[in-house]
Design a protein around this motif. Structure first.
Motif, PDB file in Angstrom:
ATOM      1  N   ALA A   1       0.836  -1.196   0.000  1.00  0.00           N
ATOM      2  CA  ALA A   1       0.000   0.000   0.000  1.00  0.00           C
ATOM      3  C   ALA A   1       0.875   1.251   0.000  1.00  0.00           C
ATOM      4  O   ALA A   1       2.017   1.219   0.461  1.00  0.00           O
ATOM      5  CB  ALA A   1      -0.918   0.016   1.228  1.00  0.00           C
ATOM      6  N   VAL A   2       0.308   2.334  -0.506  1.00  0.00           N
ATOM      7  CA  VAL A   2       1.065   3.565  -0.711  1.00  0.00           C
ATOM      8  C   VAL A   2       0.261   4.761  -0.216  1.00  0.00           C
ATOM      9  O   VAL A   2      -0.969   4.779  -0.313  1.00  0.00           O
ATOM     10  CB  VAL A   2       1.381   3.740  -2.214  1.00  0.00           C
ATOM     11  CG1 VAL A   2       1.948   5.131  -2.502  1.00  0.00           C
ATOM     12  CG2 VAL A   2       2.356   2.670  -2.679  1.00  0.00           C
ATOM     13  N   ARG A   3       0.944   5.731   0.354  1.00  0.00           N
ATOM     14  CA  ARG A   3       0.292   7.003   0.689  1.00  0.00           C
ATOM     15  C   ARG A   3       0.869   8.106  -0.185  1.00  0.00           C
ATOM     16  O   ARG A   3       2.071   8.150  -0.422  1.00  0.00           O
ATOM     17  CB  ARG A   3       0.468   7.342   2.175  1.00  0.00           C
ATOM     18  CG  ARG A   3       1.898   7.466   2.624  1.00  0.00           C
ATOM     19  CD  ARG A   3       2.039   7.839   4.106  1.00  0.00           C
ATOM     20  NE  ARG A   3       3.410   7.645   4.538  1.00  0.00           N
ATOM     21  CZ  ARG A   3       3.821   6.658   5.358  1.00  0.00           C
ATOM     22  NH1 ARG A   3       2.940   5.799   5.867  1.00  0.00           N
ATOM     23  NH2 ARG A   3       5.091   6.532   5.669  1.00  0.00           N
TER      24      ARG A   3
ATOM     25  N   ARG B   1       2.565  20.404   8.680  1.00  0.00           N
ATOM     26  CA  ARG B   1       1.249  19.771   8.589  1.00  0.00           C
ATOM     27  C   ARG B   1       1.198  18.945   7.311  1.00  0.00           C
ATOM     28  O   ARG B   1       1.689  19.369   6.267  1.00  0.00           O
ATOM     29  CB  ARG B   1       0.153  20.849   8.557  1.00  0.00           C
ATOM     30  CG  ARG B   1      -0.166  21.439   9.907  1.00  0.00           C
ATOM     31  CD  ARG B   1      -1.176  22.559   9.799  1.00  0.00           C
ATOM     32  NE  ARG B   1      -0.608  23.780   9.231  1.00  0.00           N
ATOM     33  CZ  ARG B   1      -1.282  24.911   9.061  1.00  0.00           C
ATOM     34  NH1 ARG B   1      -2.559  24.972   9.375  1.00  0.00           N
ATOM     35  NH2 ARG B   1      -0.691  25.982   8.553  1.00  0.00           N
ATOM     36  N   ARG B   2       0.601  17.773   7.407  1.00  0.00           N
ATOM     37  CA  ARG B   2       0.582  16.851   6.274  1.00  0.00           C
ATOM     38  C   ARG B   2      -0.845  16.545   5.867  1.00  0.00           C
ATOM     39  O   ARG B   2      -1.701  16.320   6.726  1.00  0.00           O
ATOM     40  CB  ARG B   2       1.310  15.559   6.675  1.00  0.00           C
ATOM     41  CG  ARG B   2       1.433  14.532   5.564  1.00  0.00           C
ATOM     42  CD  ARG B   2       2.213  13.302   6.011  1.00  0.00           C
ATOM     43  NE  ARG B   2       1.483  12.494   6.978  1.00  0.00           N
ATOM     44  CZ  ARG B   2       1.681  11.198   7.186  1.00  0.00           C
ATOM     45  NH1 ARG B   2       2.627  10.556   6.510  1.00  0.00           N
ATOM     46  NH2 ARG B   2       0.988  10.548   8.074  1.00  0.00           N
ATOM     47  N   GLN B   3      -1.124  16.556   4.591  1.00  0.00           N
ATOM     48  CA  GLN B   3      -2.417  16.097   4.109  1.00  0.00           C
ATOM     49  C   GLN B   3      -2.202  14.941   3.154  1.00  0.00           C
ATOM     50  O   GLN B   3      -1.612  15.121   2.088  1.00  0.00           O
ATOM     51  CB  GLN B   3      -3.168  17.236   3.389  1.00  0.00           C
ATOM     52  CG  GLN B   3      -4.495  16.795   2.785  1.00  0.00           C
ATOM     53  CD  GLN B   3      -5.490  16.331   3.847  1.00  0.00           C
ATOM     54  OE1 GLN B   3      -5.636  16.962   4.884  1.00  0.00           O
ATOM     55  NE2 GLN B   3      -6.157  15.202   3.604  1.00  0.00           N
ATOM     56  N   ILE B   4      -2.668  13.779   3.552  1.00  0.00           N
ATOM     57  CA  ILE B   4      -2.613  12.632   2.658  1.00  0.00           C
ATOM     58  C   ILE B   4      -3.792  12.734   1.710  1.00  0.00           C
ATOM     59  O   ILE B   4      -4.947  12.784   2.143  1.00  0.00           O
ATOM     60  CB  ILE B   4      -2.666  11.321   3.456  1.00  0.00           C
ATOM     61  CG1 ILE B   4      -1.392  11.178   4.293  1.00  0.00           C
ATOM     62  CG2 ILE B   4      -2.838  10.132   2.519  1.00  0.00           C
ATOM     63  CD1 ILE B   4      -1.315   9.895   5.100  1.00  0.00           C
ATOM     64  N   SER B   5      -3.515  12.803   0.435  1.00  0.00           N
ATOM     65  CA  SER B   5      -4.610  12.991  -0.519  1.00  0.00           C
ATOM     66  C   SER B   5      -5.186  11.656  -0.964  1.00  0.00           C
ATOM     67  O   SER B   5      -6.330  11.604  -1.377  1.00  0.00           O
ATOM     68  CB  SER B   5      -4.147  13.806  -1.721  1.00  0.00           C
ATOM     69  OG  SER B   5      -3.217  13.077  -2.477  1.00  0.00           O
ATOM     70  N   ALA B   6      -4.397  10.603  -0.882  1.00  0.00           N
ATOM     71  CA  ALA B   6      -4.949   9.302  -1.275  1.00  0.00           C
ATOM     72  C   ALA B   6      -4.108   8.153  -0.748  1.00  0.00           C
ATOM     73  O   ALA B   6      -2.897   8.283  -0.564  1.00  0.00           O
ATOM     74  CB  ALA B   6      -5.047   9.211  -2.797  1.00  0.00           C
ATOM     75  N   PHE B   7      -4.774   7.045  -0.491  1.00  0.00           N
ATOM     76  CA  PHE B   7      -4.112   5.765  -0.271  1.00  0.00           C
ATOM     77  C   PHE B   7      -4.301   4.928  -1.523  1.00  0.00           C
ATOM     78  O   PHE B   7      -5.347   5.000  -2.174  1.00  0.00           O
ATOM     79  CB  PHE B   7      -4.741   5.030   0.919  1.00  0.00           C
ATOM     80  CG  PHE B   7      -4.516   5.711   2.242  1.00  0.00           C
ATOM     81  CD1 PHE B   7      -3.236   5.864   2.751  1.00  0.00           C
ATOM     82  CD2 PHE B   7      -5.579   6.183   2.980  1.00  0.00           C
ATOM     83  CE1 PHE B   7      -3.024   6.491   3.976  1.00  0.00           C
ATOM     84  CE2 PHE B   7      -5.379   6.812   4.210  1.00  0.00           C
ATOM     85  CZ  PHE B   7      -4.092   6.961   4.704  1.00  0.00           C
ATOM     86  N   HIS B   8      -3.300   4.132  -1.841  1.00  0.00           N
ATOM     87  CA  HIS B   8      -3.446   3.219  -2.964  1.00  0.00           C
ATOM     88  C   HIS B   8      -3.125   1.804  -2.512  1.00  0.00           C
ATOM     89  O   HIS B   8      -2.144   1.592  -1.789  1.00  0.00           O
ATOM     90  CB  HIS B   8      -2.532   3.641  -4.111  1.00  0.00           C
ATOM     91  CG  HIS B   8      -2.900   4.968  -4.697  1.00  0.00           C
ATOM     92  ND1 HIS B   8      -3.983   5.122  -5.522  1.00  0.00           N
ATOM     93  CD2 HIS B   8      -2.350   6.198  -4.556  1.00  0.00           C
ATOM     94  CE1 HIS B   8      -4.074   6.405  -5.870  1.00  0.00           C
ATOM     95  NE2 HIS B   8      -3.102   7.077  -5.291  1.00  0.00           N
ATOM     96  N   LEU B   9      -3.939   0.865  -2.952  1.00  0.00           N
ATOM     97  CA  LEU B   9      -3.811  -0.521  -2.516  1.00  0.00           C
ATOM     98  C   LEU B   9      -3.350  -1.411  -3.671  1.00  0.00           C
ATOM     99  O   LEU B   9      -3.214  -0.949  -4.809  1.00  0.00           O
ATOM    100  CB  LEU B   9      -5.162  -1.017  -1.987  1.00  0.00           C
ATOM    101  CG  LEU B   9      -5.819  -0.134  -0.926  1.00  0.00           C
ATOM    102  CD1 LEU B   9      -7.145  -0.723  -0.475  1.00  0.00           C
ATOM    103  CD2 LEU B   9      -4.878   0.061   0.265  1.00  0.00           C
TER     104      LEU B   9
END
Lengths: 218, 218
Positions: B60-62, B71-79
DNA sequence: CGCAGGTTTGAGCACCCTCAACGAATGTGG
DNA sequence: CCACATTCGTTGAGGGTGCTCAAACCTGCG
């Protein structure tokens, strides 16, 4: 119906938009003549079939979704010169309304679908970039930073970094920024008090301290 | 270096990824053999040139952005099975990191750029739809609703509506949902207390009352 | 067994929301 | 042209959700 007369016509559906007479329809994709949408008029609704894209001749548009209990999230504003109405599948997942009296041209895809993708991809990219920028604002910025980001964005899109004319109400801004109207209003007041902006009119913003505004970004 | 050994290797940069030997490289776009990225390893960074897309074999990837103050904003996770690394222009505007040990294949665009758009558009669309959904969550939903939306999304993407294995930490979830780890933890606790979910392990979630979860959505 | 990282829980506080009233701007009707 | 209605915006007081800070807990691992 003249432009002025129609400015405040309310949600009377299809009667509200009227074709504006212009000559010239250009070559490749089929542009209909621009249609006048009065303030608050729906351009399309969630669930409707997508039939075309829309080019804004003048005016402004809000694109939004609703939660079951009425909460509204405006995902984008579109200004004169921009194209919107683009969706990932054949149905609309958003509502679109004219914010003020607006001239909008329907653009039907070229009959040869081959060229369609060449036009669609840049549009999808622009929409995506804006959505991702918006995501960062909503996820990690406080009220003041959100309003600052909004003003900076509007200034840049209107091509004048010192002066912004806002077509939308505080309510629209709030629903765009994930805030309430009161919080948006207080942010404006505070930016004004700190000399960052001036407010010659309710919808008119002068950016006085560009530097201070930029310090609130990213 | 075996897969197990590398699971907890830390940010040691380029040493951390290792080619995995496999036969077969397919026809059209040039897929490199999968590379092993250990947990926390950077796949690309903001500012780097885009050279290819990435297909996740397993893991999986962030994908995230940072503000100046961290400050961090994760825009998507990928599986596993998904493709990512797509950007609007030639440069990356995000960081991408492996969340856990992951096998990732670089996919270089077909030399004939003609076909490229046919592959890019669907990817842009999928990314856009997710970003827009995410926007609604961040803009207008409270902490409990956000966590519920996250769990429902993960369950759907993993193909099992009753059970979710989370590859990411609470910290990642928080930065994805625009919350703090404490708030995420409290939301989990509350969902557990109300019997909506069970937690067989820290990263393992059973969805017991699907209906109650759905009531928190849209 | 002790350490380290991640997670949970608690107490206190800050930011933003809610509710309410007031003020400003604009259009309506007399 | 003015009184009024209506919508929109501002301001204030109070409360709640989520953040901050801190400590305890759990789990895996050296």
């Amino acid at each position: 119906m003249t432009l002025l007369e129609s400015t405040h016509a309310l949600f009377d559906g299809h009667d509200a938009h009227t074709h504006i007479e212009t000559g010239s329809s250009r070559s490749e994709p089929f542009r209909s003549p621009p249609t006048l949408f009065t303030a608050g008029t729906e351009i399309y609704a969630q669930g409707e079939k997508c039939t075309c894209l829309y080019e804004i001749e003048f005016g402004a548009v809000r694109v939004y979704r609703l939660l079951a209990d009425g909460r509204r999230q405006i995902s984008a504003f579109h200004l004169a010169g921009e194209t919107f109405g683009f969706e990932a599948d054949a149905n609309h997942h958003f509502f679109a309304e004219a914010i003020c009296a607006s001239g909008i041209r329907a653009v039907h895809a070229a009959p040869s679908g081959r060229n369609a993708e060449n036009r669609l991809l840049p549009l999808a990219l622009k929409t995506l970039v804006r959505a991702q920028e918006h995501l960062l604002v909503l996820g990690r910025q406080n009220a003041l930073e959100r309003v600052a980001a909004f003003l900076a964005d509007m200034a840049e899109r209107q091509g004048d970094l010192r002066h912004v004319e806002l077509p939308m109400s505080r309510n629209d801004i709030a629903d765009y920024l994930g805030l309430t109207i009161e919080t948006v209003s207080r942010a404006f007041t505070r930016l004004k008090r700190d000399g960052v902006i001036r407010l010659p009119g309710l919808r008119s913003v002068q950016i006085v301290k560009r530097r201070a505004l930029d310090d609130l970004l990213t």
